[in-house]
Design a protein around this motif. Sequence first.
Motif, PDB file in Angstrom:
ATOM      1  N   ASN A  18      15.163  -6.690 -14.470  1.00 55.40           N
ATOM      2  CA  ASN A  18      15.637  -5.845 -13.376  1.00 55.40           C
ATOM      3  C   ASN A  18      15.164  -6.462 -12.058  1.00 55.40           C
ATOM      4  N   ASN A  19      16.095  -6.885 -11.206  1.00 52.55           N
ATOM      5  CA  ASN A  19      15.736  -7.532  -9.943  1.00 52.55           C
ATOM      6  C   ASN A  19      15.669  -6.566  -8.773  1.00 52.55           C
ATOM      7  N   ARG A  20      15.722  -5.292  -9.032  1.00 51.06           N
ATOM      8  CA  ARG A  20      15.650  -4.303  -7.962  1.00 51.06           C
ATOM      9  C   ARG A  20      14.267  -4.358  -7.318  1.00 51.06           C
ATOM     10  N   ARG A  21      14.251  -4.508  -6.011  1.00 51.88           N
ATOM     11  CA  ARG A  21      12.990  -4.533  -5.275  1.00 51.88           C
ATOM     12  C   ARG A  21      12.667  -3.125  -4.792  1.00 51.88           C
ATOM     13  N   VAL A  22      11.413  -2.744  -4.927  1.00 51.89           N
ATOM     14  CA  VAL A  22      10.967  -1.405  -4.568  1.00 51.89           C
ATOM     15  C   VAL A  22       9.702  -1.524  -3.726  1.00 51.89           C
ATOM     16  N   VAL A  23       9.622  -0.741  -2.653  1.00 50.84           N
ATOM     17  CA  VAL A  23       8.409  -0.684  -1.837  1.00 50.84           C
ATOM     18  C   VAL A  23       7.508   0.405  -2.416  1.00 50.84           C
ATOM     19  N   ASN A  24       6.285   0.036  -2.746  1.00 53.08           N
ATOM     20  CA  ASN A  24       5.283   0.980  -3.238  1.00 53.08           C
ATOM     21  C   ASN A  24       4.417   1.406  -2.066  1.00 53.08           C
ATOM     22  N   PHE A  25       4.614   2.623  -1.595  1.00 51.47           N
ATOM     23  CA  PHE A  25       3.787   3.152  -0.523  1.00 51.47           C
ATOM     24  C   PHE A  25       2.527   3.767  -1.129  1.00 51.47           C
ATOM     25  N   VAL A  26       1.375   3.276  -0.687  1.00 52.18           N
ATOM     26  CA  VAL A  26       0.101   3.859  -1.087  1.00 52.18           C
ATOM     27  C   VAL A  26      -0.330   4.749   0.063  1.00 52.18           C
ATOM     28  N   VAL A  27      -0.488   6.044  -0.230  1.00 49.97           N
ATOM     29  CA  VAL A  27      -0.705   7.048   0.819  1.00 49.97           C
ATOM     30  C   VAL A  27      -2.037   7.763   0.576  1.00 49.97           C
TER      31      VAL A  27
ATOM     32  N   ALA B 291       2.855  -1.214   0.531  1.00 47.52           N
ATOM     33  CA  ALA B 291       2.704  -0.863   1.941  1.00 47.52           C
ATOM     34  C   ALA B 291       1.779   0.341   2.034  1.00 47.52           C
ATOM     35  N   GLN B 292       0.771   0.248   2.860  1.00 48.38           N
ATOM     36  CA  GLN B 292      -0.111   1.388   3.067  1.00 48.38           C
ATOM     37  C   GLN B 292       0.469   2.276   4.158  1.00 48.38           C
ATOM     38  N   LEU B 293       0.514   3.552   3.857  1.00 51.12           N
ATOM     39  CA  LEU B 293       0.980   4.550   4.820  1.00 51.12           C
ATOM     40  C   LEU B 293      -0.048   5.655   4.846  1.00 51.12           C
ATOM     41  N   ASP B 294      -0.767   5.780   5.943  1.00 46.33           N
ATOM     42  CA  ASP B 294      -1.752   6.854   6.034  1.00 46.33           C
ATOM     43  C   ASP B 294      -1.044   8.198   5.974  1.00 46.33           C
ATOM     44  N   GLY B 295      -1.659   9.153   5.319  1.00 48.15           N
ATOM     45  CA  GLY B 295      -1.044  10.449   5.095  1.00 48.15           C
ATOM     46  C   GLY B 295      -0.804  11.271   6.347  1.00 48.15           C
ATOM     47  N   ASP B 296      -1.404  10.883   7.462  1.00 50.40           N
ATOM     48  CA  ASP B 296      -1.144  11.613   8.706  1.00 50.40           C
ATOM     49  C   ASP B 296      -0.173  10.856   9.604  1.00 50.40           C
ATOM     50  N   ASP B 297       0.452   9.816   9.058  1.00 50.70           N
ATOM     51  CA  ASP B 297       1.461   9.047   9.789  1.00 50.70           C
ATOM     52  C   ASP B 297       2.821   9.286   9.142  1.00 50.70           C
TER      53      ASP B 297
ATOM     54  N   LEU C 284      -6.189  -8.636  16.420  1.00 58.03           N
ATOM     55  CA  LEU C 284      -4.976  -8.182  17.086  1.00 58.03           C
ATOM     56  C   LEU C 284      -4.211  -7.138  16.286  1.00 58.03           C
ATOM     57  N   SER C 285      -4.375  -7.172  14.990  1.00 58.54           N
ATOM     58  CA  SER C 285      -3.523  -6.325  14.166  1.00 58.54           C
ATOM     59  C   SER C 285      -4.231  -5.033  13.765  1.00 58.54           C
ATOM     60  N   SER C 286      -3.434  -4.131  13.300  1.00 57.71           N
ATOM     61  CA  SER C 286      -3.925  -2.847  12.844  1.00 57.71           C
ATOM     62  C   SER C 286      -3.085  -2.424  11.661  1.00 57.71           C
ATOM     63  N   HIS C 287      -3.611  -1.608  10.813  1.00 60.75           N
ATOM     64  CA  HIS C 287      -2.884  -1.108   9.638  1.00 60.75           C
ATOM     65  C   HIS C 287      -2.336  -2.263   8.803  1.00 60.75           C
ATOM     66  N   LEU C 288      -3.228  -3.104   8.282  1.00 59.04           N
ATOM     67  CA  LEU C 288      -2.774  -4.219   7.463  1.00 59.04           C
ATOM     68  C   LEU C 288      -1.956  -3.697   6.301  1.00 59.04           C
ATOM     69  N   LYS C 289      -0.898  -4.389   5.961  1.00 61.63           N
ATOM     70  CA  LYS C 289       0.001  -3.975   4.886  1.00 61.63           C
ATOM     71  C   LYS C 289      -0.041  -4.978   3.758  1.00 61.63           C
TER      72      LYS C 289
ATOM     73  N   TYR D  51       1.521  -7.309   8.936  1.00 60.46           N
ATOM     74  CA  TYR D  51       0.831  -6.192   9.542  1.00 60.46           C
ATOM     75  C   TYR D  51       1.845  -5.433  10.366  1.00 60.46           C
ATOM     76  N   GLY D  52       1.652  -4.148  10.433  1.00 60.28           N
ATOM     77  CA  GLY D  52       2.668  -3.333  11.078  1.00 60.28           C
ATOM     78  C   GLY D  52       2.289  -2.861  12.462  1.00 60.28           C
ATOM     79  N   GLN D  53       3.276  -2.733  13.273  1.00 57.08           N
ATOM     80  CA  GLN D  53       3.127  -2.122  14.585  1.00 57.08           C
ATOM     81  C   GLN D  53       3.268  -0.614  14.407  1.00 57.08           C
ATOM     82  N   PHE D  54       2.850   0.133  15.371  1.00 56.43           N
ATOM     83  CA  PHE D  54       2.952   1.574  15.269  1.00 56.43           C
ATOM     84  C   PHE D  54       3.277   2.164  16.627  1.00 56.43           C
ATOM     85  N   LEU D  55       3.758   3.386  16.606  1.00 53.05           N
ATOM     86  CA  LEU D  55       4.003   4.134  17.835  1.00 53.05           C
ATOM     87  C   LEU D  55       2.974   5.244  17.925  1.00 53.05           C
ATOM     88  N   ARG D  56       2.347   5.373  19.073  1.00 51.53           N
ATOM     89  CA  ARG D  56       1.467   6.527  19.297  1.00 51.53           C
ATOM     90  C   ARG D  56       2.371   7.694  19.646  1.00 51.53           C
TER      91      ARG D  56
END
Length: 166
Positions: free
Chosen positions: A3-12, A96-102, A161-166, A123-128
């Motif tokens: 199965n070649n389906r790619r899936v993003v695993n979010f760790v929250v 991909a790490q996703l904090d539970g309050d984001d 420089l980076s934040s929220h390493l993925k 690494y991901g950028q974010f919006l305040r």
Amino acid sequence: MKNNRRVVNFVVPFRGRFELLERCIQSLFSQANGDWLAHIVEDNSNWDVTARKKLHVLIDSDPRITLYENSERQGPLHNVYDIIVNHLKGEDTIIAQLDGDDWLLPNATNVILELHEAADVTYGQFLRYAPWTAWHMQLGHCRDYPKQIQLDNAYEDYPWLSSHLK
């Protein structure tokens, strides 16, 4: 046949107010691309029975979400590490790490899948988000590393420089 389906695993990882985690989960549900799995680690929040029931009602109907509930607080880094080591194996696993309050913008999964083709780590950028201010949303403080630092693999010699390493 593979199965070649790619899936993003979010760790929250999460500990805190239920309504913040609820918004995070809703942002997963609103993804334009449904090729994702979520591994939510609830780190022994002081929730009442009603909040716990609301969480289960929210996620139990979606098989893409797995909930891990800690009986003792472990901390976010331990929780992320534990999920990756014990539950997400394989060379082609996209994590991909996703904090539970984001929360995510609706096209985030597509962007991650596209970027995965070109890099092993991003690494991901974010919006305040501050609705009580005049500017409401402001781009975070992440910046690209200079090209020479990248070519020389000299990240340790350059300011963070980076934040929220993925």
